[in-house]
Write a protein that holds these residues in place. Structure first.
Motif: not given
Length: 121
Positions: A97-110
């Motif tokens: 789960a994370g913010r929309i618009g990314t493809r990076s695993s580093e941007d995920m919150a959960y």
């Protein structure tokens, strides 16, 4: 948000599988949901994403046209329908789960624990 992926297994090339990811927590609807995968010896790879409303979806190039992501906010769940599976789709699949618009695993919150998909030739 706690996530739990399920539905992995062994399937022959050309077959289909449907992965599910169950989320707990009242803020599930606030997040875009993602599927990533990681094959042995390889980096984690973006597979698919869906916005909180379900109105925006996008896919990794390697699965476009074969995989479909969907979500049911009433059930706090996200799904990945995988068709025309290939041996190179073999990997551990993770929901996140994370913010929309990314493809990076580093941007995920959960992150959830993964589920193994094995495609035999």
């Amino acid at each position: 948000v706690q996530l739990q992926a399920s539905g992995g297994g062994l399937v022959q090339a050309g077959g289909s599988l449907r992965l599910s990811c169950a989320a707990s927590g009242r803020t599930f609807n606030n997040y875009a949901m993602y599927w990533f995968r990681q094959a042995p010896g390889k980096e984690r790879e973006f597979v698919a994403a869906i916005s909180w409303s379900g109105g925006w979806r996008y896919y990794g190039d390697s699965v476009k046209g074969r995989f479909t992501i969907s979500r049911d906010n009433a059930k706090n769940s996200v799904y990945l329908q995988m068709n025309s599976l290939k041996p190179e789709d073999t990997a551990v699949y993770y929901c996140a789960a994370g913010r929309i618009g990314t493809r990076s695993s580093e941007d995920m919150a959960y992150w959830g624990k993964g589920t193994l998909v094995t495609v035999s030739s």
